[in-house]
Design an enzyme around this catalytic site. Structure first.
Site, short mmCIF file in Angstrom:
data_model
loop_
_atom_site.label_atom_id
_atom_site.label_comp_id
_atom_site.label_asym_id
_atom_site.label_seq_id
_atom_site.Cartn_x
_atom_site.Cartn_y
_atom_site.Cartn_z
CG ASP A 1 34.75 38.10 36.71
OD1 ASP A 1 35.80 38.73 36.94
OD2 ASP A 1 33.81 38.02 37.53
NE ARG B 1 31.36 21.70 48.14
CZ ARG B 1 31.69 22.62 49.02
NH1 ARG B 1 32.63 22.38 49.90
NH2 ARG B 1 31.10 23.81 49.02
CE LYS C 1 32.04 39.15 40.73
NZ LYS C 1 33.05 38.21 40.24
N GLY D 1 45.88 32.70 37.55
CA GLY D 1 44.71 33.49 37.95
C GLY D 1 45.04 34.98 38.04
N1 LIG Z 1 41.45 35.48 38.83
C1 LIG Z 1 40.35 36.19 39.02
O1 LIG Z 1 40.15 37.26 38.42
C2 LIG Z 1 39.32 35.71 39.98
C3 LIG Z 1 38.16 36.48 40.20
C4 LIG Z 1 37.25 36.01 41.13
C5 LIG Z 1 37.48 34.81 41.78
N2 LIG Z 1 38.60 34.09 41.53
C6 LIG Z 1 38.84 32.80 42.19
O2 LIG Z 1 37.76 31.95 41.92
C7 LIG Z 1 37.33 31.32 43.12
C8 LIG Z 1 35.84 31.06 43.04
O3 LIG Z 1 35.13 32.29 43.05
P1 LIG Z 1 33.54 32.35 42.82
O4 LIG Z 1 33.18 33.77 42.85
O5 LIG Z 1 33.15 31.52 41.65
O6 LIG Z 1 33.02 31.62 44.17
P2 LIG Z 1 31.63 30.94 44.44
O7 LIG Z 1 30.57 31.54 43.59
O8 LIG Z 1 31.48 30.91 45.91
O9 LIG Z 1 31.83 29.41 43.92
C9 LIG Z 1 32.73 28.56 44.55
C10 LIG Z 1 32.78 27.21 43.83
O10 LIG Z 1 33.79 26.41 44.46
C11 LIG Z 1 33.22 25.20 44.94
N3 LIG Z 1 33.83 24.85 46.22
C12 LIG Z 1 33.94 25.63 47.33
N4 LIG Z 1 34.56 24.96 48.31
C13 LIG Z 1 34.86 23.73 47.82
C14 LIG Z 1 35.49 22.58 48.37
N5 LIG Z 1 35.95 22.55 49.64
N6 LIG Z 1 35.61 21.48 47.58
C15 LIG Z 1 35.14 21.47 46.31
N7 LIG Z 1 34.51 22.54 45.74
C16 LIG Z 1 34.38 23.64 46.50
C17 LIG Z 1 31.75 25.49 45.10
O11 LIG Z 1 31.04 24.28 45.04
P3 LIG Z 1 29.57 24.11 45.69
O12 LIG Z 1 28.60 24.52 44.63
O13 LIG Z 1 29.53 22.67 46.03
O14 LIG Z 1 29.54 25.00 46.91
C18 LIG Z 1 31.49 26.41 43.90
O15 LIG Z 1 31.34 25.67 42.73
C19 LIG Z 1 37.73 32.30 44.23
O16 LIG Z 1 37.99 31.61 45.41
C20 LIG Z 1 38.96 32.99 43.69
O17 LIG Z 1 40.13 32.37 44.16
C21 LIG Z 1 39.51 34.53 40.64
#
Ligand SMILES: NC(=O)c1ccc[n+]([C@@H]2O[C@H](COP(=O)([O-])OP(=O)(O)OC[C@H]3O[C@@H](n4cnc5c(N)ncnc54)[C@H](OP(=O)(O)O)[C@@H]3O)[C@@H](O)[C@H]2O)c1
Length: 273
Positions: free
Chosen positions: A98, A145, A65, A234
């Site tokens: 998004d 986190r 992205k 979501g």
């Molecule tokens: N509804 C939708 O259209 C849609 C679209 C895309 C994604 N999503 C959801 O959004 C989630 C995040 O996606 P993303 O693309 O933003 O992922 P990302 O860029 O990898 O970011 C993940 C975030 O979650 C935190 N995190 C990961 N593991 C954790 C844990 N064990 N405890 C606390 N915080 C934790 C990370 O913190 P750190 O910075 O500390 O690593 C980071 O802030 C996905 O898993 C998905 O379920 C939904």
């Protein structure tokens, strides 16, 4: 025939093909949407290859992205966010649906976010898109986190509106101090840690929006319902980001219910397979 696709790595469980193909079938549009596994080192070739092949649109997911922005003219919120999930391939224009999809989701549930205090949990791609979408409209509290990543997002978003950081290990202090909670971490997602992203004590008298869509009823959504909080799924964000992409490509709104049903059937099928 019109060609569309989603590029990511890995890509196997993407719901986008079923969602868009269902609309093409319903509206008798002669088009096809496929998922392509594209490794980071092949991103440029994939984009320009799709352009040469005459593709009309692409969606872009993890990990491309941000990287793809350097090949595109950024439109709308994508310019602020510096991340793209939708591409008009022939014009090489990049959008972030998004962000717009999350706003449409809140609006579809009649959630008034203007001048409200919103707690965003996470600082990754989805948190970034939602934070920029709400900046200047709501007062934002971001927690993450990894503090340094959270602070960086706050610094970027602050240019456009009120935004502060709150430490992830001190979330109890926020009880009663915000109106809307948005989970942007994978906590609660199938195959990931099935725990709450925030302490139970702060899930009270607030709107709860969990961006996790698989499962549809996450642990956070279940708790919020038990506490009589309004919930936002979501799944709806997934549908609305797709609907916003469709609108960019075709210039009109697709049938939301067709998209939603296709995604629900798909999630059901992968949960039992
Ligand atoms: N509804 C939708 O259209 C849609 C679209 C895309 C994604 N999503 C959801 O959004 C989630 C995040 O996606 P993303 O693309 O933003 O992922 P990302 O860029 O990898 O970011 C993940 C975030 O979650 C935190 N995190 C990961 N593991 C954790 C844990 N064990 N405890 C606390 N915080 C934790 C990370 O913190 P750190 O910075 O500390 O690593 C980071 O802030 C996905 O898993 C998905 O379920 C939904």
């Amino acid at each position: 025939m019109l060609y569309f696709g989603v590029i990511g790595h890995p890509i196997s469980h993407s719901a986008s093909p079923v969602m868009h193909n269902a609309v093409f079938r319903t509206l008798n549009i002669d088009a096809i949407y496929l998922a392509f596994d594209v490794k980071p080192e092949s991103l440029r070739e994939a984009l320009f290859g799709a352009k040469a092949l005459g593709f009309k649109g692409l969606n872009v997911t993890i990990p491309h992205k941000e990287e793809i922005t350097k090949y595109l003219k950024l439109r709308g919120l994508a310019e602020r966010i510096r991340a793209v999930n939708t591409v008009d391939v022939q014009s090489l224009e990049g959008y972030n649906t998004d962000a717009t999809g999350a706003l449409r989701t809140l609006e579809s549930y009649n959630v008034d976010y203007k001048d409200k205090v919103v707690l965003i949990v996470g600082a990754g791609g989805v948190a970034r898109a939602i934070a920029f979408a709400l900046a200047g409209k709501s007062t934002l509290i971001i927690t993450n986190r990894t503090e340094s990543r959270g602070l960086k997002l706050v610094e970027d978003v602050r240019v456009y509106g009120d935004c502060v950081f709150h430490p992830y290990d001190r979330l109890e202090e926020l009880r009663g101090k915000f109106d809307i909670l948005i989970n942007c971490t994978p906590l609660g997602m199938r195959g990931f840690e099935s725990r709450l992203p925030v302490p139970e004590s702060i899930v009270e008298n607030v709107v709860v929006f969990d961006t996790v869509y698989n499962p549809i009823e996450t642990p956070l959504i279940k708790l919020a319902k038990k506490r009589d909080c309004k919930v936002v799924y979501g799944l709806d964000m997934l549908v609305y980001q797709g609907a916003e992409a469709f609108k960019i490509w075709f210039g009109f709104d697709p049938p939301i219910e067709v998209m939603k049903k296709a995604v629900m059937d798909f999630l059901q099928s992968i949960s039992t397979s």
